[in-house]
Motif scaffolding. Structure first.
Motif, PDB file in Angstrom:
ATOM      1  N   MET A  13     -19.803  43.338  36.263  1.00 22.20           N
ATOM      2  CA  MET A  13     -20.637  43.845  35.176  1.00 22.20           C
ATOM      3  C   MET A  13     -19.768  44.269  33.996  1.00 22.20           C
ATOM      4  O   MET A  13     -18.609  44.615  34.175  1.00 22.20           O
ATOM      5  CB  MET A  13     -21.459  45.042  35.665  1.00 22.20           C
ATOM      6  CG  MET A  13     -22.748  44.662  36.372  1.00 22.20           C
ATOM      7  SD  MET A  13     -22.432  43.846  37.931  1.00 22.20           S
ATOM      8  CE  MET A  13     -21.788  45.232  38.862  1.00 22.20           C
ATOM      9  N   LYS A  14     -20.378  44.296  32.828  1.00 22.90           N
ATOM     10  CA  LYS A  14     -19.649  44.697  31.638  1.00 22.90           C
ATOM     11  C   LYS A  14     -19.346  46.183  31.657  1.00 22.90           C
ATOM     12  O   LYS A  14     -18.318  46.618  31.169  1.00 22.90           O
ATOM     13  CB  LYS A  14     -20.461  44.336  30.386  1.00 22.90           C
ATOM     14  CG  LYS A  14     -20.597  42.833  30.153  1.00 22.90           C
ATOM     15  CD  LYS A  14     -21.406  42.571  28.903  1.00 22.90           C
ATOM     16  CE  LYS A  14     -21.525  41.082  28.631  1.00 22.90           C
ATOM     17  NZ  LYS A  14     -22.335  40.783  27.444  1.00 22.90           N
ATOM     18  N   THR A  15     -20.261  46.955  32.210  1.00 23.26           N
ATOM     19  CA  THR A  15     -20.055  48.400  32.247  1.00 23.26           C
ATOM     20  C   THR A  15     -20.536  48.935  33.591  1.00 23.26           C
ATOM     21  O   THR A  15     -21.359  48.321  34.262  1.00 23.26           O
ATOM     22  CB  THR A  15     -20.849  49.117  31.126  1.00 23.26           C
ATOM     23  OG1 THR A  15     -22.221  48.783  31.252  1.00 23.26           O
ATOM     24  CG2 THR A  15     -20.335  48.729  29.758  1.00 23.26           C
ATOM     25  N   LYS A  17     -22.777  51.580  35.368  1.00 25.33           N
ATOM     26  CA  LYS A  17     -23.918  52.393  34.974  1.00 25.33           C
ATOM     27  C   LYS A  17     -23.892  53.743  35.672  1.00 25.33           C
ATOM     28  O   LYS A  17     -23.674  53.819  36.880  1.00 25.33           O
ATOM     29  CB  LYS A  17     -25.221  51.661  35.318  1.00 25.33           C
ATOM     30  CG  LYS A  17     -25.334  50.315  34.615  1.00 25.33           C
ATOM     31  CD  LYS A  17     -25.325  50.483  33.119  1.00 25.33           C
ATOM     32  CE  LYS A  17     -25.073  49.175  32.404  1.00 25.33           C
ATOM     33  NZ  LYS A  17     -24.872  49.330  30.983  1.00 25.33           N
ATOM     34  N   LYS A  91     -26.069  49.262  39.143  1.00 30.69           N
ATOM     35  CA  LYS A  91     -25.228  48.165  38.667  1.00 30.69           C
ATOM     36  C   LYS A  91     -25.771  47.538  37.378  1.00 30.69           C
ATOM     37  O   LYS A  91     -25.002  47.082  36.534  1.00 30.69           O
ATOM     38  CB  LYS A  91     -25.124  47.075  39.739  1.00 30.69           C
ATOM     39  CG  LYS A  91     -24.456  47.519  41.024  1.00 30.69           C
ATOM     40  CD  LYS A  91     -24.415  46.383  42.039  1.00 30.69           C
ATOM     41  CE  LYS A  91     -23.715  46.809  43.318  1.00 30.69           C
ATOM     42  NZ  LYS A  91     -23.671  45.704  44.321  1.00 30.69           N
ATOM     43  N   ILE A  92     -27.076  47.506  37.241  1.00 27.32           N
ATOM     44  CA  ILE A  92     -27.696  46.806  36.115  1.00 27.32           C
ATOM     45  C   ILE A  92     -28.824  47.659  35.536  1.00 27.32           C
ATOM     46  O   ILE A  92     -29.647  48.195  36.282  1.00 27.32           O
ATOM     47  CB  ILE A  92     -28.276  45.447  36.569  1.00 27.32           C
ATOM     48  CG1 ILE A  92     -27.150  44.526  37.041  1.00 27.32           C
ATOM     49  CG2 ILE A  92     -29.074  44.780  35.449  1.00 27.32           C
ATOM     50  CD1 ILE A  92     -27.643  43.248  37.665  1.00 27.32           C
ATOM     51  N   SER A  93     -28.842  47.760  34.200  1.00 27.74           N
ATOM     52  CA  SER A  93     -29.966  48.440  33.541  1.00 27.74           C
ATOM     53  C   SER A  93     -30.660  47.543  32.519  1.00 27.74           C
ATOM     54  O   SER A  93     -31.796  47.792  32.145  1.00 27.74           O
ATOM     55  CB  SER A  93     -29.489  49.726  32.853  1.00 27.74           C
ATOM     56  OG  SER A  93     -28.523  49.421  31.857  1.00 27.74           O
ATOM     57  N   ASN A  94     -29.979  46.477  32.063  1.00 35.82           N
ATOM     58  CA  ASN A  94     -30.618  45.529  31.150  1.00 35.82           C
ATOM     59  C   ASN A  94     -30.009  44.144  31.359  1.00 35.82           C
ATOM     60  O   ASN A  94     -29.010  43.967  32.056  1.00 35.82           O
ATOM     61  CB  ASN A  94     -30.489  45.976  29.682  1.00 35.82           C
ATOM     62  CG  ASN A  94     -29.034  46.200  29.295  1.00 35.82           C
ATOM     63  OD1 ASN A  94     -28.264  45.250  29.236  1.00 35.82           O
ATOM     64  ND2 ASN A  94     -28.662  47.449  29.055  1.00 35.82           N
ATOM     65  N   THR A  96     -28.297  42.117  29.586  1.00 32.97           N
ATOM     66  CA  THR A  96     -26.936  41.817  29.126  1.00 32.97           C
ATOM     67  C   THR A  96     -25.857  42.467  29.996  1.00 32.97           C
ATOM     68  O   THR A  96     -24.670  42.235  29.770  1.00 32.97           O
ATOM     69  CB  THR A  96     -26.749  42.270  27.669  1.00 32.97           C
ATOM     70  OG1 THR A  96     -27.059  43.669  27.570  1.00 32.97           O
ATOM     71  CG2 THR A  96     -27.648  41.460  26.741  1.00 32.97           C
ATOM     72  N   ASP A  97     -26.263  43.283  30.952  1.00 37.80           N
ATOM     73  CA  ASP A  97     -25.268  43.818  31.887  1.00 37.80           C
ATOM     74  C   ASP A  97     -24.709  42.720  32.788  1.00 37.80           C
ATOM     75  O   ASP A  97     -23.644  42.882  33.383  1.00 37.80           O
ATOM     76  CB  ASP A  97     -25.891  44.904  32.775  1.00 37.80           C
ATOM     77  CG  ASP A  97     -26.104  46.200  32.017  1.00 37.80           C
ATOM     78  OD1 ASP A  97     -25.378  46.424  31.030  1.00 37.80           O
ATOM     79  OD2 ASP A  97     -26.999  46.984  32.403  1.00 37.80           O
ATOM     80  N   THR A  99     -22.984  39.203  33.360  1.00 37.89           N
ATOM     81  CA  THR A  99     -22.029  38.444  32.551  1.00 37.89           C
ATOM     82  C   THR A  99     -22.618  37.113  32.103  1.00 37.89           C
ATOM     83  O   THR A  99     -23.562  36.590  32.692  1.00 37.89           O
ATOM     84  CB  THR A  99     -20.737  38.179  33.353  1.00 37.89           C
ATOM     85  OG1 THR A  99     -21.072  37.548  34.593  1.00 37.89           O
ATOM     86  CG2 THR A  99     -20.007  39.478  33.642  1.00 37.89           C
TER      87      THR A  99
END
Length: 450
Positions: A13-15, A17, A91-94, A96-97, A99
């Protein structure tokens, strides 16, 4: 990472959460209130068709929302989409999270940002594992429930003092969450060194202490409240049994309900099993019959360890010296780590008939267990207990298990030679069978054969 049905892609993931799925506002709860574990969580979902579900799930599996009694893939009422995949909000909220390469792969299966949405999901007590519940309830910055033993249907705890106020909650949670559990107990005092049992408090479930466990292809039945059994010793039992060969003889000085003795007898060894605890002795005999042991090879005794050595063991050694038959290898197990070292001294000078000295041609291996506190040495303990230097006859020193941060359960394996049994000094010039090469920070000593 490679998943079947998708090309090689990265799921990083990019970030990270900052979302927690743990229960909230239950810290400090001492009596279990399941209703207080209800909470609503915003969960990301992917709406998909039944036709491409299998391919999409293979790509999304690392992101699944995995909870107890919760299905990550569920049906939905929608004219276009029939299924939705619940993703982990930690791990994911939207959209774009995820890749770019993963999103590209998903788009080939007809999934894009239009399939992504947020759904409010109500979580409850049934959705969390006991580890998550304990972490949310028990005091922060303190050691939690670090582990437990399960003996048949009983979960056995040894709770630290700061957890005692929470013991009823801990017991009920384990009873709820461990499917094979019907009783949860906490050890309420130290093990009685005479009979190796302890008082227990039932924290949850039935007051039923009769259990059956399977170990080394044998079934053992016993009353856990009246005898000693530690499932963490299974590998050690198996290890010692691997040293025994068909036709060998085993003297089990502190036999308990038979974890050494019964499998040894099943392997066609002659067994002399002893335990002072009358309950252990009764269950020992029950288990011998239950496992269809050849009773011609199995003899049991309800004696003090000293008396067992001074009578049963001594008589066997004398008879073996006097016999013309082939002498079997003898193994002696002494698994009473709190006290066993106090009994090894009874081997010294056990045989007082000097006429048997020249006839003695028996290999005897003793496996004695002890607790060693940081700074102590197991071989030194053996030497002090025997009243002589046994170092040259020690075959192995083995770290069986960690008892506490500064306490280990150790096994010292040594050859019991005739100069010790007859207490004859400087009469034998034969070299020791094995010597030690001690390497620091190893649980097992390096053994070099002559």
């Amino acid at each position: 990472m490679i998943f079947r049905g998708c090309r090689a892609v990265s799921f990083m993931m990019k970030t990270i959460k900052e979302v927690s799925l743990a229960p909230v506002e239950v810290r400090g709860m001492k009596l279990l209130d399941r209703e207080k574990f209800l909470r609503n969580v915003a969960v990301p979902i992917l709406k998909v068709t039944e036709e491409n579900l299998s391919k999409v799930t293979q790509c999304c599996r690392p992101f699944f929302l995995k909870l107890e009694n919760f299905k990550p893939v569920q049906d939905i009422v929608n004219e276009t989409y029939k299924k939705c995949i619940h993703l982990n909000p930690e791990k994911i909220s939207n959209w774009t999270d995820i890749t770019d390469d993963v999103r590209t792969s998903l788009s080939k299966h007809g999934v894009d940002e239009n399939n992504f949405s947020i759904k409010e999901v109500q979580l409850c007590y049934e959705n969390w594992r006991y580890e998550t519940i304990f972490k949310a309830v028990l005091p922060e910055n303190e050691e939690g429930v670090s582990g437990f033993s399960q003996i048949g249907h009983i979960i056995h705890l040894n709770l630290r003092d700061h957890l005692l106020d929470y013991r009823l909650l801990i017991g009920q949670v384990l009873l709820d969450k461990v499917k094979t559990c019907r009783t949860v107990v906490n050890k309420s005092n130290v093990i009685d060194n005479t009979y190796r049992n302890f008082s227990m408090e039932v924290l949850a479930g039935e007051e039923d202490f009769i259990v059956t466990v399977k170990e080394n292809r044998c079934n053992f039945k016993f009353d856990f409240s009246k005898v000693y059994w530690n499932p963490r010793l299974c590998k050690e039992h198996e290890r010692i049994l691997s040293y025994l060969e068909k036709g060998d003889t085993l003297f089990d000085v502190f036999a308990g309900v038979g974890p050494f003795s019964i499998p040894a007898a099943k392997r066609n060894c002659t067994v002399f099993a002893n335990d002072l605890n009358p309950d252990s002795y009764n269950w020992l005999n029950h288990n011998a019959k239950y496992n269809k042991v050849d009773m011609f090879r199995f003899k049991s005794y309800n004696l003090d360890g000293k008396d067992f050595i001074h009578t049963i063991f001594k008589e066997h050694i004398i008879a073996s010296c006097s016999s013309e038959d082939k002498r079997s290898k003898i193994h002696v197990t002494m698994n009473l780590p709190a006290l066993a070292m106090d009994f090894v001294k009874y081997f010294k000078g056990l045989i007082d008939d000097v006429n048997l000295f020249s006839k003695f041609d028996i290999e005897i291996i003793v496996y004695v267990y002890c607790f060693v506190i940081e700074g102590e040495n197991a071989v030194t303990i053996l030497n002090n207990s025997m009243g002589c230097d046994m170092t040259d006859y020690v075959v192995e020193v083995f770290d069986v298990r960690n008892v506490s941060p500064k306490k280990e359960m150790m096994r010292v394996t040594f050859k019991l030679t005739k100069d010790v049994l007859f207490d004859v000094k400087d009469s034998v010039n034969e070299p020791p069978a094995k010597k030690l090469c001690v390497e620091p920070e190893k649980t097992e000593m390096c053994v070099t054969k002559n």
